[in-house]
Design a protein around this motif. Structure first.
Motif, PDB file in Angstrom:
ATOM      1  N   LYS A  27     -53.074  12.634  -0.421  1.00  0.00           N
ATOM      2  CA  LYS A  27     -51.740  13.202  -0.396  1.00  0.00           C
ATOM      3  C   LYS A  27     -51.594  14.308  -1.438  1.00  0.00           C
ATOM      4  CE  LYS A  27     -50.038  10.343   2.631  1.00  0.00           C
ATOM      5  NZ  LYS A  27     -49.559  10.768   3.909  1.00  0.00           N
ATOM      6  N   VAL A  28     -50.683  15.212  -1.156  1.00  0.00           N
ATOM      7  CA  VAL A  28     -50.330  16.246  -2.107  1.00  0.00           C
ATOM      8  C   VAL A  28     -48.901  15.974  -2.567  1.00  0.00           C
ATOM      9  CG1 VAL A  28     -51.905  17.948  -1.105  1.00  0.00           C
ATOM     10  CG2 VAL A  28     -49.552  17.780  -0.255  1.00  0.00           C
ATOM     11  N   PHE A  29     -48.475  16.687  -3.584  1.00  0.00           N
ATOM     12  CA  PHE A  29     -47.133  16.479  -4.115  1.00  0.00           C
ATOM     13  C   PHE A  29     -46.080  16.595  -3.016  1.00  0.00           C
ATOM     14  CE2 PHE A  29     -43.207  18.126  -6.035  1.00  0.00           C
ATOM     15  CZ  PHE A  29     -42.891  17.034  -6.806  1.00  0.00           C
ATOM     16  N   HIS A  30     -46.251  17.538  -2.106  1.00  0.00           N
ATOM     17  CA  HIS A  30     -45.264  17.731  -1.045  1.00  0.00           C
ATOM     18  C   HIS A  30     -45.106  16.479  -0.183  1.00  0.00           C
ATOM     19  CE1 HIS A  30     -42.693  20.030   1.614  1.00  0.00           C
ATOM     20  NE2 HIS A  30     -43.351  19.510   2.625  1.00  0.00           N
ATOM     21  N   SER A  31     -46.159  15.701  -0.030  1.00  0.00           N
ATOM     22  CA  SER A  31     -46.070  14.458   0.743  1.00  0.00           C
ATOM     23  C   SER A  31     -45.047  13.519   0.122  1.00  0.00           C
ATOM     24  CB  SER A  31     -47.426  13.751   0.782  1.00  0.00           C
ATOM     25  OG  SER A  31     -48.408  14.554   1.357  1.00  0.00           O
ATOM     26  N   PHE A  32     -45.015  13.456  -1.207  1.00  0.00           N
ATOM     27  CA  PHE A  32     -44.066  12.584  -1.897  1.00  0.00           C
ATOM     28  C   PHE A  32     -42.648  13.152  -1.819  1.00  0.00           C
ATOM     29  CE2 PHE A  32     -48.168  11.384  -3.541  1.00  0.00           C
ATOM     30  CZ  PHE A  32     -48.091  10.005  -3.526  1.00  0.00           C
ATOM     31  N   ARG A  33     -42.515  14.489  -1.872  1.00  0.00           N
ATOM     32  CA  ARG A  33     -41.193  15.109  -1.694  1.00  0.00           C
ATOM     33  C   ARG A  33     -40.649  14.786  -0.307  1.00  0.00           C
ATOM     34  NH1 ARG A  33     -39.141  19.740  -4.355  1.00  0.00           N
ATOM     35  NH2 ARG A  33     -38.551  20.494  -2.296  1.00  0.00           N
ATOM     36  N   LYS A  34     -41.501  14.913   0.710  1.00  0.00           N
ATOM     37  CA  LYS A  34     -41.064  14.659   2.083  1.00  0.00           C
ATOM     38  C   LYS A  34     -40.629  13.213   2.255  1.00  0.00           C
ATOM     39  CE  LYS A  34     -42.454  15.240   6.860  1.00  0.00           C
ATOM     40  NZ  LYS A  34     -43.490  15.694   7.776  1.00  0.00           N
ATOM     41  N   SER A  35     -41.417  12.305   1.710  1.00  0.00           N
ATOM     42  CA  SER A  35     -41.080  10.888   1.797  1.00  0.00           C
ATOM     43  C   SER A  35     -39.766  10.586   1.079  1.00  0.00           C
ATOM     44  CB  SER A  35     -42.212  10.054   1.194  1.00  0.00           C
ATOM     45  OG  SER A  35     -41.877   8.697   1.199  1.00  0.00           O
ATOM     46  N   GLY A  36     -39.596  11.159  -0.107  1.00  0.00           N
ATOM     47  CA  GLY A  36     -38.355  10.959  -0.863  1.00  0.00           C
ATOM     48  C   GLY A  36     -37.147  11.520  -0.132  1.00  0.00           C
ATOM     49  N   GLY A  37     -37.317  12.696   0.469  1.00  0.00           N
ATOM     50  CA  GLY A  37     -36.223  13.291   1.242  1.00  0.00           C
ATOM     51  C   GLY A  37     -35.835  12.423   2.427  1.00  0.00           C
ATOM     52  N   ALA A  38     -36.845  11.875   3.098  1.00  0.00           N
ATOM     53  CA  ALA A  38     -36.570  10.987   4.231  1.00  0.00           C
ATOM     54  C   ALA A  38     -35.867   9.713   3.767  1.00  0.00           C
ATOM     55  CB  ALA A  38     -37.872  10.640   4.947  1.00  0.00           C
ATOM     56  N   ASP A  39     -36.311   9.168   2.636  1.00  0.00           N
ATOM     57  CA  ASP A  39     -35.661   7.959   2.103  1.00  0.00           C
ATOM     58  C   ASP A  39     -34.209   8.231   1.734  1.00  0.00           C
ATOM     59  OD1 ASP A  39     -37.905   6.366   2.410  1.00  0.00           O
ATOM     60  OD2 ASP A  39     -38.571   6.596   0.328  1.00  0.00           O
ATOM     61  N   LEU A  40     -33.924   9.409   1.171  1.00  0.00           N
ATOM     62  CA  LEU A  40     -32.544   9.765   0.838  1.00  0.00           C
ATOM     63  C   LEU A  40     -31.706   9.867   2.111  1.00  0.00           C
ATOM     64  CD1 LEU A  40     -33.137  12.461  -1.929  1.00  0.00           C
ATOM     65  CD2 LEU A  40     -32.126  10.184  -2.254  1.00  0.00           C
ATOM     66  N   LYS A  41     -32.275  10.450   3.162  1.00  0.00           N
ATOM     67  CA  LYS A  41     -31.560  10.564   4.432  1.00  0.00           C
ATOM     68  C   LYS A  41     -31.263   9.180   4.995  1.00  0.00           C
ATOM     69  CE  LYS A  41     -31.814  12.677   9.002  1.00  0.00           C
ATOM     70  NZ  LYS A  41     -32.555  13.599   9.876  1.00  0.00           N
ATOM     71  N   HIS A  42     -32.254   8.292   4.974  1.00  0.00           N
ATOM     72  CA  HIS A  42     -32.064   6.934   5.494  1.00  0.00           C
ATOM     73  C   HIS A  42     -31.047   6.144   4.668  1.00  0.00           C
ATOM     74  CE1 HIS A  42     -36.314   7.418   7.304  1.00  0.00           C
ATOM     75  NE2 HIS A  42     -35.390   7.882   8.118  1.00  0.00           N
ATOM     76  N   ALA A  43     -30.889   6.527   3.399  1.00  0.00           N
ATOM     77  CA  ALA A  43     -29.913   5.855   2.530  1.00  0.00           C
ATOM     78  C   ALA A  43     -28.509   6.420   2.716  1.00  0.00           C
ATOM     79  CB  ALA A  43     -30.341   5.977   1.072  1.00  0.00           C
ATOM     80  N   GLY A  44     -28.363   7.417   3.606  1.00  0.00           N
ATOM     81  CA  GLY A  44     -27.042   7.965   3.890  1.00  0.00           C
ATOM     82  C   GLY A  44     -26.590   9.066   2.946  1.00  0.00           C
ATOM     83  N   VAL A  45     -27.522   9.658   2.187  1.00  0.00           N
ATOM     84  CA  VAL A  45     -27.161  10.741   1.264  1.00  0.00           C
ATOM     85  C   VAL A  45     -26.915  12.012   2.085  1.00  0.00           C
ATOM     86  CG1 VAL A  45     -27.982  12.165  -0.656  1.00  0.00           C
ATOM     87  CG2 VAL A  45     -28.462   9.707  -0.621  1.00  0.00           C
ATOM     88  N   ALA A  46     -25.810  12.677   1.819  1.00  0.00           N
ATOM     89  CA  ALA A  46     -25.415  13.868   2.570  1.00  0.00           C
ATOM     90  C   ALA A  46     -26.482  14.955   2.494  1.00  0.00           C
ATOM     91  CB  ALA A  46     -24.094  14.407   2.037  1.00  0.00           C
ATOM     92  N   SER A  47     -26.603  15.712   3.557  1.00  0.00           N
ATOM     93  CA  SER A  47     -27.615  16.762   3.673  1.00  0.00           C
ATOM     94  C   SER A  47     -27.542  17.767   2.529  1.00  0.00           C
ATOM     95  CB  SER A  47     -27.445  17.483   5.013  1.00  0.00           C
ATOM     96  OG  SER A  47     -28.348  18.540   5.120  1.00  0.00           O
TER      97      SER A  47
END
Length: 89
Positions: A27-47
Motif C-alpha cells: 500500500k501507499v499513503f494514498h491507500s490509507f487516505r482513501k480508506s479513511g475517506g470511505a470510513d468517514l463517509k460510512h460514519a455519516g460525515v458530510a461531504s
C-alpha cells in the motif's frame, strides 16, 4: 532541504508498518487516505467536511476561494468517528 511531504512520509510510513506488517510493500499513503475517506463517509460525515479533512479544494470557485475550512473542533469530532483498527499502536 527536505520538503514537508518527505518529512511527513518518513514519520507516517512507521505507522502502517506496525499496523499492517509489510504494508509498505502493498500500500501507499494514498491507500490509507482513501480508506479513511470511505470510513468517514460510512460514519455519516458530510461531504464538505470530509473534503476539508482530506485537503480537497471544493466543487466550485466559491468553495475554493471564499469559504473557510471547517474548524479544527469540527474536524476532530468527525475524525473521532473513525474506527480504531489497530489499538496497539
Amino acid at each position: 532541504m527536505t520538503g514537508l511531504g518527505d518529512t511527513f512520509y518518513g514519520d507516517w510510513i512507521k505507522v502502517p508498518n506496525v499496523a499492517v506488517p509489510n504494508a509498505a510493500e502493498k500500500k501507499v499513503f494514498h491507500s490509507f487516505r482513501k480508506s479513511g475517506g470511505a470510513d468517514l463517509k460510512h460514519a455519516g460525515v458530510a461531504s464538505e467536511l470530509r473534503a476539508d479533512i482530506l485537503g480537497h479544494g471544493g466543487d466550485n470557485i466559491t468553495e475554493e476561494r471564499y469559504a473557510s475550512s471547517a474548524k479544527l473542533k469540527q474536524m476532530l469530532e468527525a475524525l473521532q468517528k473513525l474506527p480504531i483498527v489497530p489499538d496497539h499502536i
